[in-house]
Motif scaffolding. Structure first.
Motif, PDB file in Angstrom:
ATOM      1  N   THR A  95      -5.424  -3.245  -3.202  1.00  9.18           N
ATOM      2  CA  THR A  95      -5.348  -3.074  -1.746  1.00  9.18           C
ATOM      3  C   THR A  95      -6.576  -3.690  -1.079  1.00  9.18           C
ATOM      4  N   SER A 141       0.830  -1.211   0.000  1.00  6.68           N
ATOM      5  CA  SER A 141       0.000   0.000   0.000  1.00  6.68           C
ATOM      6  C   SER A 141       0.862   1.257   0.000  1.00  6.68           C
ATOM      7  N   ASP A 173      -6.578  -4.209   2.878  1.00  9.15           N
ATOM      8  CA  ASP A 173      -6.308  -2.853   3.369  1.00  9.15           C
ATOM      9  C   ASP A 173      -7.483  -1.941   3.018  1.00  9.15           C
ATOM     10  N   THR A 181      -6.834   2.042   3.003  1.00  7.10           N
ATOM     11  CA  THR A 181      -6.228   2.575   1.778  1.00  7.10           C
ATOM     12  C   THR A 181      -7.228   2.526   0.639  1.00  7.10           C
ATOM     13  N   ASN A 182      -7.964   1.417   0.537  1.00  9.96           N
ATOM     14  CA  ASN A 182      -8.989   1.306  -0.504  1.00  9.96           C
ATOM     15  C   ASN A 182      -9.995   2.446  -0.375  1.00  9.96           C
TER      16      ASN A 182
END
Length: 166
Positions: free
Chosen positions: A124, A14, A129, A132-133
């Motif tokens: 991601t 990420s 994650d 982050t997404n």
């Protein structure tokens, strides 16, 4: 130790993707400021304000991206020389370009960021994650899509060639 419920691999992946988008976003921000200063012509005032508004929104994204990298335990790209090495957005020519060329350059930069952000968001998410997404989908993608749309609408209104009379 980062008790975020994410594997080290997911965090490192990420950070790498976010830093690329961060570098490109910093370049896009700088292009917005440059073009904001160099606007001219019949839609000068409107575009001058629009580009400055977009620059401010890109600056917010820069902060969010850098803070996310830090949250994940990474180091955000901030040095302008490092940004210049990492970005994939082409450098514009020195001096002043015609308004349609400046707008087209901004639209192309948005598309570059959007392609990377869509791919990074999907990957991601696969790695778990969600933070982050969410940042990529809710902030980076939505902001860049909206700004791109505004620029495209201005470009449509800009006569590129003189109409010929029959």
């Amino acid at each position: 130790m980062f008790p975020l419920g994410l594997s080290r691999d997911a965090r490192e992946y990420s950070c790498q993707r976010l830093n690329q988008i961060l570098a490109d976003t910093q370049i896009l921000y700088n292009h917005y400021k440059k073009h904001h200063w160099m606007m001219r012509g019949p839609t000068f005032y409107q575009l001058h304000l629009l580009l400055d508004k977009h620059a401010g929104e890109q600056l917010e994204l820069i902060d969010m991206l850098a803070e996310r990298v830090a949250t994940l335990g990474g180091v955000a790209i901030g040095d302008p020389r490092h940004v210049a090495e990492v970005t994939v957005i082409p450098r514009p020519p020195n001096g002043v370009e015609e308004v349609p060329a400046m707008l087209s350059r901004l639209i192309e930069s948005h598309e570059t960021i959007l392609i990377a952000a869509h791919d990074a968001a999907a990957r991601t998410a696969e790695m778990g994650d969600d933070g982050t997404n969410d940042l990529l989908v809710s902030s980076v993608i939505r902001t860049n899509e909206l700004q791109s749309w505004f620029l495209i609408e201005h470009l449509v209104d800009t006569p590129l060639v003189e109409p010929h009379h029959s």
